[in-house]
Motif scaffolding. Sequence first.
Motif, PDB file in Angstrom:
ATOM      1  N   ALA A  63      36.343 -49.800  -3.964  1.00 22.52           N
ATOM      2  CA  ALA A  63      34.797 -50.468  -4.041  1.00 22.52           C
ATOM      3  C   ALA A  63      35.027 -51.076  -5.367  1.00 22.52           C
ATOM      4  O   ALA A  63      34.422 -52.530  -5.617  1.00 22.52           O
ATOM      5  N   PRO A  64      35.532 -50.896  -6.374  1.00 27.81           N
ATOM      6  CA  PRO A  64      35.402 -51.591  -7.606  1.00 27.81           C
ATOM      7  C   PRO A  64      36.388 -53.842  -7.354  1.00 27.81           C
ATOM      8  O   PRO A  64      35.787 -53.839  -7.482  1.00 27.81           O
ATOM      9  N   LEU A  65      37.188 -52.874  -6.333  1.00 24.40           N
ATOM     10  CA  LEU A  65      38.021 -53.953  -6.399  1.00 24.40           C
ATOM     11  C   LEU A  65      37.295 -54.913  -5.400  1.00 24.40           C
ATOM     12  O   LEU A  65      37.155 -56.545  -5.326  1.00 24.40           O
ATOM     13  N   LEU A  66      35.990 -54.353  -4.704  1.00 27.90           N
ATOM     14  CA  LEU A  66      35.715 -55.235  -3.818  1.00 27.90           C
ATOM     15  C   LEU A  66      34.469 -56.014  -4.704  1.00 27.90           C
ATOM     16  O   LEU A  66      34.259 -56.796  -4.552  1.00 27.90           O
ATOM     17  N   MET A  67      34.135 -55.240  -6.013  1.00 32.53           N
ATOM     18  CA  MET A  67      33.021 -55.726  -6.259  1.00 32.53           C
ATOM     19  C   MET A  67      33.608 -57.163  -7.143  1.00 32.53           C
ATOM     20  O   MET A  67      33.125 -57.939  -7.412  1.00 32.53           O
ATOM     21  N   LEU A  68      34.422 -56.950  -7.752  1.00 36.58           N
ATOM     22  CA  LEU A  68      34.674 -57.980  -9.001  1.00 36.58           C
ATOM     23  C   LEU A  68      35.298 -59.530  -8.279  1.00 36.58           C
ATOM     24  O   LEU A  68      34.341 -60.145  -9.272  1.00 36.58           O
ATOM     25  N   PRO A  69      35.863 -59.567  -7.390  1.00 40.11           N
ATOM     26  CA  PRO A  69      36.014 -60.424  -7.049  1.00 40.11           C
ATOM     27  C   PRO A  69      34.259 -61.314  -6.471  1.00 40.11           C
ATOM     28  O   PRO A  69      34.234 -62.783  -6.397  1.00 40.11           O
ATOM     29  N   ALA A  70      33.476 -60.225  -5.712  1.00 40.67           N
ATOM     30  CA  ALA A  70      32.524 -61.031  -5.813  1.00 40.67           C
ATOM     31  C   ALA A  70      31.849 -61.492  -6.909  1.00 40.67           C
ATOM     32  O   ALA A  70      30.788 -61.943  -6.472  1.00 40.67           O
ATOM     33  N   MET A  71      31.755 -60.560  -7.802  1.00 40.05           N
ATOM     34  CA  MET A  71      30.270 -60.574  -9.036  1.00 40.05           C
ATOM     35  C   MET A  71      30.890 -62.477  -9.724  1.00 40.05           C
ATOM     36  O   MET A  71      30.420 -62.841 -10.442  1.00 40.05           O
TER      37      MET A  71
END
Length: 202
Positions: A48-56
Motif C-alpha cells: 500500500a505505501p509503494l502504491l501511494m508514493l507514485p500516485a502522490m
Amino acid sequence: MTTADTNMTPTTRPESVAGILNRARFSLDGDEVSVRDVVEAMGRASFAPLLMLPAMIVASPASGIPGLSSICGISIALIAFQMIARRDHVWLPDWIMRRHAPRDRIRKALDWLCPPALFLDRVTRQRVCMLVEPPLLIVPQIICLLAGAMMPMLELVPFTSSLLGFAVAVMAVAMVTRDGLLVLLGLSTIVGAFALGQYLLA
C-alpha cells in the motif's frame, strides 16, 4: 499488499501517511533517485505505501517531468495487480527499477506533499472498514489497477493523469489508514477525471 497487510485487524495500528513520506526520504542519495532506491527504502513488502508514493508524486508538481506519469502509472498498475494476486513481495521489471529522476525534483515533491500528509494523518481514522477489508478490498485495488493502466495513455491530456494519481493516492491512503470513507472520495475523483478527459478530447 502482504498477507499481514490484507489481514489487518481493528486493533492493528495503521501507518501514518507522513511516516511513509519520511521513509521515502531515505532513498534521496546522490544526484539521481531511481525507482529501485525508493522500493528498497520502503521495503518490498510494503504494497500500500509503494502504491501511494507514485500516485502522490503524479498528483504533485513533479508530474511535469517528461515520462514520469507513464512510469508511475505502469508501476501503480503492476503493484495493484500483485495486491489482487496476494503476492508477498512487490516485483517490478528491471527497466522500471532503473528509471530515475533528479533528486531535487523528487525532494521538492515530497516537501510539497508533507502538509497534505500531515492533514490526512489528522483527519483519517478507522471507519467504514468493510471497504478496505476482504472481500470488498478488491474493489479499490481493481480501480487502482485500471487508473494506473490509463495514465500512460492520458499523459498528454492536461490534468487527467494528476487527477487519476490523486484518486489512486486517496485509495492507497484508505488502505494504509483503514479509512474506508476515502474509498468513496477516490471513486468520485475517478469519475471526475474521466469526465474531464472526455470533455477535453471532445
